[in-house]
Design a protein around this motif. Structure first.
Motif, short mmCIF file in Angstrom:
data_model
loop_
_atom_site.label_atom_id
_atom_site.label_comp_id
_atom_site.label_asym_id
_atom_site.label_seq_id
_atom_site.Cartn_x
_atom_site.Cartn_y
_atom_site.Cartn_z
N GLU A 1 11.73 -11.17 36.35
CA GLU A 1 11.70 -10.65 37.73
C GLU A 1 12.31 -11.79 38.39
O GLU A 1 13.24 -11.43 39.57
CB GLU A 1 10.51 -10.37 38.19
N ALA A 2 12.25 -12.93 38.18
CA ALA A 2 12.80 -14.00 39.01
C ALA A 2 14.56 -14.03 38.63
O ALA A 2 15.49 -14.29 39.66
CB ALA A 2 12.40 -15.39 38.61
N TYR A 3 14.93 -13.57 37.48
CA TYR A 3 16.36 -13.58 37.00
C TYR A 3 16.87 -12.35 37.86
O TYR A 3 17.99 -12.29 38.40
CB TYR A 3 16.52 -13.47 35.73
N ARG A 4 16.10 -11.15 37.81
CA ARG A 4 16.63 -10.14 38.36
C ARG A 4 16.70 -10.20 40.09
O ARG A 4 17.75 -9.79 40.58
CB ARG A 4 15.54 -8.81 38.22
N ALA A 5 15.95 -11.18 40.60
CA ALA A 5 15.92 -11.23 41.96
C ALA A 5 17.14 -11.99 42.14
O ALA A 5 17.99 -11.77 43.34
CB ALA A 5 14.71 -12.19 42.57
N ARG A 6 17.76 -13.12 41.37
CA ARG A 6 18.97 -13.84 41.48
C ARG A 6 20.04 -12.80 41.27
O ARG A 6 21.29 -13.11 42.20
CB ARG A 6 18.87 -14.98 40.56
N LEU A 7 19.96 -12.06 40.39
CA LEU A 7 20.94 -10.91 40.21
C LEU A 7 21.17 -9.97 41.48
O LEU A 7 22.52 -9.51 41.92
CB LEU A 7 20.73 -10.08 38.94
N LEU A 8 19.99 -9.64 41.98
CA LEU A 8 20.36 -8.70 43.09
C LEU A 8 20.86 -9.67 44.24
O LEU A 8 21.69 -9.05 44.98
CB LEU A 8 18.87 -8.62 43.77
N GLU A 9 20.64 -10.90 44.58
CA GLU A 9 21.18 -11.60 45.69
C GLU A 9 22.48 -11.90 45.29
O GLU A 9 23.74 -11.65 46.09
CB GLU A 9 20.79 -13.00 45.60
N LYS A 10 23.00 -12.24 44.15
CA LYS A 10 24.40 -12.44 43.74
C LYS A 10 25.51 -11.08 43.79
O LYS A 10 26.54 -11.42 44.28
CB LYS A 10 24.71 -13.02 42.31
N PHE A 11 24.80 -9.94 43.48
CA PHE A 11 25.67 -8.85 43.69
C PHE A 11 25.31 -7.98 45.10
O PHE A 11 25.61 -6.98 45.09
CB PHE A 11 25.22 -7.92 42.54
N GLY A 12 24.61 -8.51 45.96
CA GLY A 12 24.37 -8.15 47.18
C GLY A 12 23.74 -6.60 47.02
O GLY A 12 24.12 -5.81 48.07
N ALA A 13 22.64 -6.43 46.19
CA ALA A 13 22.18 -5.23 45.86
C ALA A 13 20.73 -5.68 46.70
O ALA A 13 20.15 -6.39 46.41
CB ALA A 13 21.96 -4.80 44.62
N ARG A 14 20.14 -4.42 47.17
CA ARG A 14 18.90 -4.35 47.65
C ARG A 14 17.55 -4.06 46.91
O ARG A 14 16.65 -4.66 46.75
CB ARG A 14 18.73 -3.49 48.90
N LYS A 15 18.00 -3.18 45.81
CA LYS A 15 16.84 -2.75 44.85
C LYS A 15 17.68 -2.84 43.56
O LYS A 15 18.62 -2.49 43.35
CB LYS A 15 16.43 -1.39 45.28
N LEU A 16 16.67 -2.57 42.35
CA LEU A 16 17.15 -2.67 40.83
C LEU A 16 18.43 -1.64 40.83
O LEU A 16 19.19 -1.84 40.07
CB LEU A 16 15.94 -2.67 40.09
N PRO A 17 17.76 -0.28 41.19
CA PRO A 17 19.03 0.86 40.81
C PRO A 17 20.47 0.49 41.54
O PRO A 17 21.28 0.85 40.76
CB PRO A 17 18.36 2.02 41.81
N GLU A 18 20.47 -0.03 42.62
CA GLU A 18 21.57 -0.49 43.25
C GLU A 18 22.29 -1.74 42.34
O GLU A 18 23.64 -1.31 42.31
CB GLU A 18 21.63 -0.91 44.74
N LEU A 19 21.60 -2.54 41.79
CA LEU A 19 22.22 -3.45 41.01
C LEU A 19 22.69 -2.84 39.89
O LEU A 19 23.94 -2.76 39.28
CB LEU A 19 21.14 -4.67 40.64
N VAL A 20 21.88 -1.91 39.37
CA VAL A 20 22.28 -1.16 37.95
C VAL A 20 23.70 -0.48 38.05
O VAL A 20 24.57 -0.35 37.57
CB VAL A 20 21.17 -0.51 37.47
N ALA A 21 23.82 0.07 39.31
CA ALA A 21 24.94 1.11 39.64
C ALA A 21 25.91 0.23 39.75
O ALA A 21 27.13 0.40 39.37
CB ALA A 21 24.43 1.97 40.91
N LYS A 22 25.61 -1.14 40.39
CA LYS A 22 27.07 -1.88 40.41
C LYS A 22 27.53 -2.42 39.01
O LYS A 22 28.57 -2.91 38.95
CB LYS A 22 26.86 -3.18 41.49
N LEU A 23 26.42 -2.67 38.31
CA LEU A 23 26.96 -3.28 36.81
C LEU A 23 27.29 -2.16 35.90
O LEU A 23 27.79 -2.51 35.00
CB LEU A 23 25.56 -3.92 36.43
N SER A 24 26.60 -0.77 35.90
CA SER A 24 26.96 0.13 34.71
C SER A 24 28.26 0.53 34.54
O SER A 24 29.21 0.52 35.38
CB SER A 24 25.95 1.38 35.31
N GLY A 25 28.54 0.42 33.29
CA GLY A 25 29.65 0.72 32.78
C GLY A 25 30.69 -0.13 32.80
O GLY A 25 31.94 -0.16 32.54
#
Length: 178
Positions: free
Chosen positions: A151-175
């Motif tokens: 969860e701490a790694y995911r929090a850092r990923l959210l910050e780095k990618f400017g995403a508010r929630k996990l689904p938004e992060l996955v959408a930015k990363l998917s594909g």
């Protein structure tokens, strides 16, 4: 004999034999830096960020090309000067029975559309597994870490990618291969 359509195409083109560049066009040389002659007989491996990326993407693309004869993705590549950038790669095998034996590939610099975000190895692993739909607990088991660490790694990923929630992060990363 020169082929002007290949040479002057507005997209980077290469002819590959067993993942070794046999020839490239002007746009490919501009994208990766240097001259066309710099790439003649160069293993494509030299344009990947790491051997692991080259192996992973190669295995995935070989499987898809065995099924379809064609492959496309967006990935991070390395210029001659060492700079990393996002690239759209598309390839078609000219030898369907042995997809890597001979093919034509295009490479487009898409770094303006997708800025490069520096990730640690562990952040990349967590991002990849998150995109596969694994929960923090499942990722923790796979990586031998606690779910709170994930969860701490995911929090850092959210910050780095400017995403508010996990689904938004996955959408930015998917594909996008990480």
């Amino acid at each position: 004999m020169s082929d002007p359509a290949f040479e002057y195409a507005p997209i980077g083109l290469v002819e590959l034999e067993n993942r070794i560049i046999r020839r490239c066009n002007l746009q490919f040389a501009r994208t990766f830096g240097g001259n066309e002659s710099d790439y003649r007989n160069l293993p494509l491996l030299h344009l990947y960020p790491s051997v692991a990326d080259w192996e992973r993407i190669g295995a995935r693309s070989l499987q898809v090309m065995r099924d379809t004869g064609y492959y496309t993705d967006e990935r991070v590549m390395r210029r001659r000067n060492g700079d990393l950038f996002w690239c759209r790669a598309r390839g078609r095998s000219l030898t369907p029975d042995d997809p890597f034996r001979h093919g034509i590939w295009s490479f487009s610099d898409i770094s303006e559309e997708r800025p490069l975000v520096e990730l640690t190895k562990r952040e990349r692993e967590v991002a990849i597994l998150s995109c596969r739909g694994l929960s923090a607990k499942e990722i923790g088991v796979e990586l031998g870490l606690s779910y709170r660490t994930i969860e701490a790694y995911r929090a850092r990923l959210l910050e780095k990618f400017g995403a508010r929630k996990l689904p938004e992060l996955v959408a930015k990363l998917s594909g996008t291969p990480l």
